[in-house]
Structures are given as structure tokens and as C-alpha cells.
Write an enzyme that holds these catalytic residues in place. Sequence first.
Site, PDB file in Angstrom:
ATOM      1  CG  ASN A  87      -1.880  -1.134   1.282  1.00 39.28           C
ATOM      2  OD1 ASN A  87      -2.463  -1.484   0.257  1.00 39.28           O
ATOM      3  ND2 ASN A  87      -2.059  -1.726   2.453  1.00 39.28           N
ATOM      4  N   GLY A  93      -4.514   3.295   1.873  1.00 44.09           N
ATOM      5  CA  GLY A  93      -4.644   2.974   3.287  1.00 44.09           C
ATOM      6  C   GLY A  93      -3.332   2.736   4.002  1.00 44.09           C
ATOM      7  CD  GLN A  94       2.724   3.941   3.112  1.00 41.06           C
ATOM      8  OE1 GLN A  94       2.516   4.623   2.116  1.00 41.06           O
ATOM      9  NE2 GLN A  94       3.935   3.639   3.536  1.00 41.06           N
ATOM     10  CG  HIS A 100       4.516  -2.338   5.358  1.00 40.66           C
ATOM     11  ND1 HIS A 100       4.668  -0.985   5.585  1.00 40.66           N
ATOM     12  CD2 HIS A 100       3.194  -2.572   5.314  1.00 40.66           C
ATOM     13  CE1 HIS A 100       3.471  -0.425   5.689  1.00 40.66           C
ATOM     14  NE2 HIS A 100       2.555  -1.360   5.516  1.00 40.66           N
ATOM     15  CG  HIS A 102       0.291  -5.972   3.797  1.00 39.03           C
ATOM     16  ND1 HIS A 102      -0.252  -5.856   5.064  1.00 39.03           N
ATOM     17  CD2 HIS A 102       0.531  -4.700   3.373  1.00 39.03           C
ATOM     18  CE1 HIS A 102      -0.332  -4.569   5.386  1.00 39.03           C
ATOM     19  NE2 HIS A 102       0.133  -3.845   4.383  1.00 39.03           N
TER      20      HIS A 102
HETATM   21  P1  5GP Z   1      -0.350  -0.525   6.018  1.00 35.27           P
HETATM   22  O1  5GP Z   1      -1.761  -0.163   6.411  1.00 35.27           O
HETATM   23  O2  5GP Z   1       0.593   0.631   6.279  1.00 35.27           O
HETATM   24  O3  5GP Z   1      -0.233  -1.089   4.641  1.00 35.27           O
HETATM   25  O4  5GP Z   1       0.061  -1.726   6.979  1.00 35.27           O
HETATM   26  C1  5GP Z   1       0.600  -1.555   8.244  1.00 35.27           C
HETATM   27  C2  5GP Z   1       0.446  -2.880   8.955  1.00 35.27           C
HETATM   28  O5  5GP Z   1       1.288  -2.879  10.086  1.00 35.27           O
HETATM   29  C3  5GP Z   1      -0.974  -3.152   9.457  1.00 35.27           C
HETATM   30  O6  5GP Z   1      -1.459  -4.362   8.886  1.00 35.27           O
HETATM   31  C4  5GP Z   1      -0.807  -3.238  10.974  1.00 35.27           C
HETATM   32  O7  5GP Z   1      -1.649  -4.222  11.557  1.00 35.27           O
HETATM   33  C5  5GP Z   1       0.662  -3.587  11.128  1.00 35.27           C
HETATM   34  N1  5GP Z   1       1.272  -3.127  12.358  1.00 35.27           N
HETATM   35  C6  5GP Z   1       1.170  -1.874  12.893  1.00 35.27           C
HETATM   36  N2  5GP Z   1       1.917  -1.785  14.005  1.00 35.27           N
HETATM   37  C7  5GP Z   1       2.502  -3.006  14.176  1.00 35.27           C
HETATM   38  C8  5GP Z   1       3.403  -3.519  15.150  1.00 35.27           C
HETATM   39  O8  5GP Z   1       3.833  -2.853  16.099  1.00 35.27           O
HETATM   40  N3  5GP Z   1       3.794  -4.814  15.010  1.00 35.27           N
HETATM   41  C9  5GP Z   1       3.345  -5.598  13.973  1.00 35.27           C
HETATM   42  N4  5GP Z   1       3.792  -6.859  13.936  1.00 35.27           N
HETATM   43  N5  5GP Z   1       2.510  -5.142  13.039  1.00 35.27           N
HETATM   44  C10 5GP Z   1       2.091  -3.862  13.132  1.00 35.27           C
END
Ligand code: 5GP
Length: 114
Positions: A87, A93-94, A100, A102
Site C-alpha cells: 500500500n 490505506g498506508q 512493507h 503484506h
Molecule cells: P499498512 O496499512 O501501512 O499497509 O500496513 C501496516 C500494517 O502494520 C498493518 O497491517 C498493521 O496491523 C501492522 N502493524 C502496525 N503496528 C505493528 C506492530 O507494532 N507490530 C506488527 N507486527 N505489526 C504492526
Amino acid sequence: MHEDCLFCKIVRKDINAKEVLRDEHVVAFHDLNPQAPTHVLVIPTVHAEHLSEFAAQGNAAAADRLLSAAAEIGKQFGPNGYRVVINEGRDAGQSVFHLHAHVLAGRPLGWPPG
Ligand code: 5GP
Ligand code: ZN
């Protein structure tokens, strides 16, 4: 390295994560709020906010490893199939601003995604 970045802290082991893989280029760990039976995040050890920034910086070896690690983890946890998602930005929705990927597996994944 960015002092206040959550995922840089995971790279430095300042905060704990349930790691599945770690090497020079990437760290992979289970997502805290999984959206599928397997939900692993693969991050580069180098800090970049977005995919576009990471790509523009010419991280060829790290980019290659990010993809190969995602594929290894996908194959391991999703023998029947898996999905890799990155993302970037508000519309996607980042929520964490360290690149990262997924890796989602363990159930049929709908298409198109929301
Ligand atoms: P994004 O929404 O930026 O694509 O994804 C961020 C992801 O990081 C989310 O799925 C969220 O659950 C995960 N996440 C956020 N904080 C932490 C954390 O402290 N540890 C882990 N393992 N995952 C996290
Ligand atoms: Zn970072």
C-alpha cells in the site's frame, strides 16, 4: 535508520515482533492485526517511506530480496495460493511509513480488493 520509525525499531530489535525471517536486506514478521490466517509483513532493513521512494533510491539488491522473501513466505504458508500487497499513500490505506509488503494466505482471497 529513522529513530522514531516503528518498523526501524523492529529492524533494530528495540521492539518485539514474531519474526519468520531475517537477513541483511529484509526482516519478515507476523502482522499484529492479521487479515488472513497468515499475514506476514516483509520490510527492507533500510528505511524508505514508500515503494516509489525505495525504488527511486536504487535499492536493487534489497528490492530483489524483498520479492524473493515474499515468495518464499507465500509458498511456505500458502501452498494453495497467496497474495503480496504493498500500500502506498492515503487512498491505498498506508498507515506505517516504512515500506512493507503484506503476504496474505490461508483462505480464499477476494478480488478486486476493497
Ligand atoms: P499498512 O496499512 O501501512 O499497509 O500496513 C501496516 C500494517 O502494520 C498493518 O497491517 C498493521 O496491523 C501492522 N502493524 C502496525 N503496528 C505493528 C506492530 O507494532 N507490530 C506488527 N507486527 N505489526 C504492526
Ligand atoms: Zn523505518
